[in-house]
Design a protein around this motif. Structure first.
Motif, PDB file in Angstrom:
ATOM      1  N   LYS A 252       3.276   1.779  -6.570  1.00  0.00           N
ATOM      2  CA  LYS A 252       2.064   2.422  -7.104  1.00  0.00           C
ATOM      3  C   LYS A 252       1.722   1.862  -8.479  1.00  0.00           C
ATOM      4  N   ARG A 253       2.722   1.764  -9.338  1.00  0.00           N
ATOM      5  CA  ARG A 253       2.482   1.268 -10.700  1.00  0.00           C
ATOM      6  C   ARG A 253       1.924  -0.146 -10.684  1.00  0.00           C
ATOM      7  N   LEU A 254       2.554  -1.031  -9.901  1.00  0.00           N
ATOM      8  CA  LEU A 254       2.095  -2.422  -9.828  1.00  0.00           C
ATOM      9  C   LEU A 254       0.680  -2.513  -9.269  1.00  0.00           C
ATOM     10  N   THR A 255       0.385  -1.724  -8.255  1.00  0.00           N
ATOM     11  CA  THR A 255      -0.950  -1.771  -7.649  1.00  0.00           C
ATOM     12  C   THR A 255      -2.016  -1.293  -8.622  1.00  0.00           C
TER      13      THR A 255
ATOM     14  N   CYS B 195      -8.361  -3.001  -8.947  1.00  0.00           N
ATOM     15  CA  CYS B 195      -7.935  -1.747  -8.329  1.00  0.00           C
ATOM     16  C   CYS B 195      -8.681  -0.591  -8.994  1.00  0.00           C
ATOM     17  N   ILE B 196      -9.439   0.154  -8.192  1.00  0.00           N
ATOM     18  CA  ILE B 196     -10.187   1.309  -8.690  1.00  0.00           C
ATOM     19  C   ILE B 196      -9.373   2.582  -8.475  1.00  0.00           C
ATOM     20  N   MET B 197      -8.771   2.690  -7.294  1.00  0.00           N
ATOM     21  CA  MET B 197      -8.058   3.912  -6.902  1.00  0.00           C
ATOM     22  C   MET B 197      -6.936   3.530  -5.951  1.00  0.00           C
ATOM     23  N   PHE B 198      -5.781   4.159  -6.121  1.00  0.00           N
ATOM     24  CA  PHE B 198      -4.660   3.904  -5.212  1.00  0.00           C
ATOM     25  C   PHE B 198      -3.835   5.171  -5.111  1.00  0.00           C
ATOM     26  N   SER B 199      -3.745   5.727  -3.912  1.00  0.00           N
ATOM     27  CA  SER B 199      -3.032   6.974  -3.709  1.00  0.00           C
ATOM     28  C   SER B 199      -2.211   6.894  -2.425  1.00  0.00           C
ATOM     29  N   VAL B 200      -0.939   7.190  -2.532  1.00  0.00           N
ATOM     30  CA  VAL B 200      -0.043   7.296  -1.379  1.00  0.00           C
ATOM     31  C   VAL B 200       0.726   8.595  -1.566  1.00  0.00           C
TER      32      VAL B 200
END
Length: 91
Positions: A28-31, A37-42
């Protein structure tokens, strides 16, 4: 160029759940640090702990493709080799 959105989920083999969860923090941190990258959620699903819901937004196709390339060569790519992916990609 238009934004690229990926949404869906991954299913983790039970025997690999802990190693995937440990590496997810780093992934998550790297992405989120990637250009574009605007948004990244897992997030782990509350009803099925082996399912993680995924939502990603990138500024354009180039940024998204660079992300995909990085992921395949990363430790996350190795840890999640047996993960079942169910994604929809919208451009």
């Amino acid at each position: 160029m238009s934004k690229v959105t990926l949404k869906g989920f991954i299913l983790i083999p039970e025997s690999e759940l802990e190693s995937v969860k440990r590496e997810l923090v780093h992934h998550k941190r790297l992405t989120l640090e990637e250009p574009g990258c605007i948004m990244f959620s897992v997030t782990q699903n509350s009803e099925n702990p082996l399912r993680f819901d995924v939502y990603e937004e990138f500024t354009d196709k180039v940024a998204f493709e660079q992300h995909q390339k990085r992921v395949k060569a990363s430790h996350w790519g190795k840890v999640t080799v047996n993960v079942e992916r169910h994604y929809e990609i919208l451009e």
